[in-house]
Design a protein around this motif. Structure first.
Motif, short mmCIF file in Angstrom:
data_model
loop_
_atom_site.label_atom_id
_atom_site.label_comp_id
_atom_site.label_asym_id
_atom_site.label_seq_id
_atom_site.Cartn_x
_atom_site.Cartn_y
_atom_site.Cartn_z
N LEU A 55 20.31 -9.75 -8.75
CA LEU A 55 21.34 -10.23 -9.66
C LEU A 55 22.48 -9.22 -9.81
CD1 LEU A 55 19.05 -11.77 -12.43
CD2 LEU A 55 20.32 -12.99 -10.66
N LEU A 56 22.24 -8.00 -9.36
CA LEU A 56 23.26 -6.97 -9.38
C LEU A 56 23.93 -6.86 -8.01
CD1 LEU A 56 21.24 -4.22 -11.31
CD2 LEU A 56 22.77 -5.97 -12.27
N LYS A 57 25.07 -6.19 -7.96
CA LYS A 57 25.79 -6.06 -6.69
C LYS A 57 25.22 -4.95 -5.82
CE LYS A 57 30.33 -7.99 -7.84
NZ LYS A 57 31.80 -7.73 -7.86
N HIS A 58 24.82 -3.85 -6.47
CA HIS A 58 24.35 -2.72 -5.67
C HIS A 58 23.27 -1.97 -6.43
CE1 HIS A 58 26.62 0.00 -8.29
NE2 HIS A 58 27.64 -0.85 -8.18
N MET A 59 22.54 -1.16 -5.70
CA MET A 59 21.47 -0.37 -6.29
C MET A 59 22.06 0.77 -7.11
SD MET A 59 18.58 -1.71 -5.39
CE MET A 59 17.47 -0.38 -5.87
N ASP A 60 21.51 0.98 -8.32
CA ASP A 60 21.96 2.10 -9.15
C ASP A 60 20.97 3.26 -9.10
OD1 ASP A 60 19.84 1.30 -10.74
OD2 ASP A 60 21.09 0.44 -12.31
N HIS A 61 19.97 3.16 -8.24
CA HIS A 61 19.02 4.25 -8.03
C HIS A 61 18.45 4.10 -6.62
CE1 HIS A 61 16.47 0.87 -9.31
NE2 HIS A 61 15.48 1.46 -8.67
N SER A 62 17.73 5.10 -6.18
CA SER A 62 17.11 5.08 -4.86
C SER A 62 15.60 4.92 -5.01
CB SER A 62 17.42 6.36 -4.10
OG SER A 62 18.81 6.54 -3.94
N ILE A 63 14.96 4.43 -3.95
CA ILE A 63 13.50 4.33 -3.91
C ILE A 63 13.04 4.99 -2.62
CG2 ILE A 63 11.51 2.79 -3.87
CD1 ILE A 63 13.23 0.71 -5.33
N SER A 94 0.86 -1.19 0.00
CA SER A 94 0.00 0.00 0.00
C SER A 94 0.88 1.23 0.00
CB SER A 94 -0.95 0.01 1.21
OG SER A 94 -0.22 0.21 2.42
N GLY A 95 0.33 2.33 -0.51
CA GLY A 95 1.08 3.57 -0.60
C GLY A 95 1.82 3.70 -1.93
N TRP A 96 2.42 4.86 -2.14
CA TRP A 96 3.14 5.18 -3.37
C TRP A 96 4.60 5.46 -3.06
CZ3 TRP A 96 0.41 8.42 -7.63
CH2 TRP A 96 -0.91 7.96 -7.81
N ALA A 97 5.47 4.95 -3.92
CA ALA A 97 6.90 5.23 -3.81
C ALA A 97 7.41 5.70 -5.16
CB ALA A 97 7.66 3.98 -3.36
N ALA A 98 8.66 6.13 -5.20
CA ALA A 98 9.25 6.61 -6.45
C ALA A 98 10.69 6.12 -6.56
CB ALA A 98 9.24 8.14 -6.50
N ARG A 99 11.04 5.66 -7.75
CA ARG A 99 12.45 5.44 -8.06
C ARG A 99 13.00 6.80 -8.50
NH1 ARG A 99 12.56 -0.22 -9.78
NH2 ARG A 99 10.48 -0.88 -10.46
N TYR A 100 14.22 7.10 -8.07
CA TYR A 100 14.77 8.38 -8.49
C TYR A 100 16.29 8.33 -8.55
CZ TYR A 100 16.25 9.54 -3.70
OH TYR A 100 16.87 9.54 -2.48
N LYS A 101 16.83 9.25 -9.33
CA LYS A 101 18.26 9.53 -9.40
C LYS A 101 18.44 10.99 -9.02
CE LYS A 101 21.10 7.33 -11.50
NZ LYS A 101 22.19 6.38 -11.11
N SER A 102 19.57 11.31 -8.44
CA SER A 102 19.80 12.70 -8.08
C SER A 102 21.24 13.09 -8.36
CB SER A 102 19.47 12.95 -6.60
OG SER A 102 20.25 12.11 -5.76
N ILE A 160 12.65 11.85 -10.82
CA ILE A 160 11.89 10.62 -10.60
C ILE A 160 11.84 9.87 -11.92
CG2 ILE A 160 9.60 9.68 -10.09
CD1 ILE A 160 9.23 11.91 -8.07
N VAL A 161 12.30 8.64 -11.92
CA VAL A 161 12.38 7.87 -13.17
C VAL A 161 11.23 6.87 -13.30
CG1 VAL A 161 14.86 8.17 -13.37
CG2 VAL A 161 13.97 6.16 -12.17
N ASN A 162 10.48 6.67 -12.24
CA ASN A 162 9.26 5.84 -12.32
C ASN A 162 8.57 5.90 -10.97
OD1 ASN A 162 7.27 4.12 -13.21
ND2 ASN A 162 8.65 2.50 -13.86
N LEU A 163 7.28 5.68 -10.98
CA LEU A 163 6.52 5.51 -9.75
C LEU A 163 6.43 4.03 -9.44
CD1 LEU A 163 3.58 7.98 -10.52
CD2 LEU A 163 5.59 8.42 -9.09
N VAL A 164 6.28 3.70 -8.17
CA VAL A 164 6.02 2.32 -7.75
C VAL A 164 4.71 2.35 -6.98
CG1 VAL A 164 6.98 0.23 -6.76
CG2 VAL A 164 8.52 2.08 -7.44
N LEU A 165 3.69 1.73 -7.56
CA LEU A 165 2.33 1.82 -7.05
C LEU A 165 1.94 0.52 -6.35
CD1 LEU A 165 0.71 3.55 -10.18
CD2 LEU A 165 1.75 4.60 -8.16
N PRO A 166 0.83 0.53 -5.62
CA PRO A 166 0.44 -0.67 -4.87
C PRO A 166 0.37 -1.92 -5.75
CG PRO A 166 -0.88 1.19 -4.17
CD PRO A 166 -0.07 1.67 -5.35
#
Length: 248
Positions: free
Chosen positions: A96-104, A64-72, A80-86
């Motif tokens: 499969l990757l070593k580290h996150m290349d963006h924040s949420i 539930s709730g809304w989040a956002a992927r973003y780069k800064s 904001i590069v995409n929304l993450v919806l319920p």
């Protein structure tokens, strides 16, 4: 406020989301629900679920709730590069990757599940249909990203904002979060500006134009679209890139 644990949520909204890609059986739904229970976490608005550079060792599902992927940028400017919806997953194969290349980051209070790599791999290894559903969701996310690139590069401000509104409606529809021609729209004009590459002033002006044209009503964090076809026409929007109907 620190994140807390809860045990009274289920995977229902995730199942509804995945069901637009593949038919999810009751047995599969029960297995996914079991995987999620006990792994549910909450975040307040503005809190980061994961930060760029963090280990990419687990996936997250928004209940539930809304989040956002973003780069800064270093100076704090954010895109904001995409929304993450319920019901949506924050990259089912991110581990499969070593580290996150963006924040949420949570745009609203969020309830989400965190599943470790080993448990998720066991879950999809036991069910090919579920594995395909998650891969289809990943491919849909990639298609959404391409459409957002087109928005920033070629659509004008009016079309960009209208297109984002149309997309939100279509993404909320399969998880049962439309109420007639209305849905929750809890994000700020600053969030909209960061998602569309516009200034807050330009977003405000564009929303006023959409209101004046009779295409939308935005009131008390609720979006109402009385004529979705007209809004889609204004946005040059077709939902094919979401790949819902093709994979249903």
């Amino acid at each position: 406020m620190s994140m807390g644990r809860t045990g009274d949520r289920t995977a229902d909204v995730v199942i509804r989301r995945l069901s637009v890609f593949r038919k999810i059986s009751p047995q599969t739904a029960a297995a996914l629900d079991d995987a999620i229970r006990g792994r549910i976490t909450t975040a307040v608005a503005g809190q980061e679920l994961v930060t760029e550079g963090d280990p990419a060792d687990r996936l997250r599902m928004i209940l539930s709730g809304w989040a956002a992927r973003y780069k800064s940028l270093e100076d704090g400017r954010r895109q904001i590069v995409n929304l993450v919806l319920p019901g949506e997953t924050c990259d089912a194969q991110i581990y499969l990757l070593k580290h996150m290349d963006h924040s949420i980051s949570a745009l609203t209070p969020v309830v989400y599940a965190e599943i470790e790599r080993e448990r998720f791999e066991a879950l999809i290894a036991a069910d090919r249909v579920l594995a395909e559903a998650f891969w289809c969701e990943t491919l849909s996310d990639a298609a959404i990203q391409r459409e957002w690139t087109l928005n920033l590069g070629r659509r004008d401000a009016y079309e960009r904002v209208a297109h984002l509104l149309c997309e939100v409606v279509e993404r909320l529809r399969p998880v049962g979060l439309l109420d007639g021609d209305s849905c929750a729209f809890p994000i700020t004009q600053t969030d909209l500006a960061d998602a569309t590459g516009l200034s807050v002033v330009h977003v405000n002006r564009t929303l006023q134009e959409l209101r004046s044209a009779g295409l939308i009503v935005l009131r008390e964090r609720t979006l109402t679209v009385h004529d979705l076809k007209a809004l889609k026409d204004a946005a040059l929007f077709t939902p094919d890139y979401l790949h819902y109907q093709a994979l249903s």
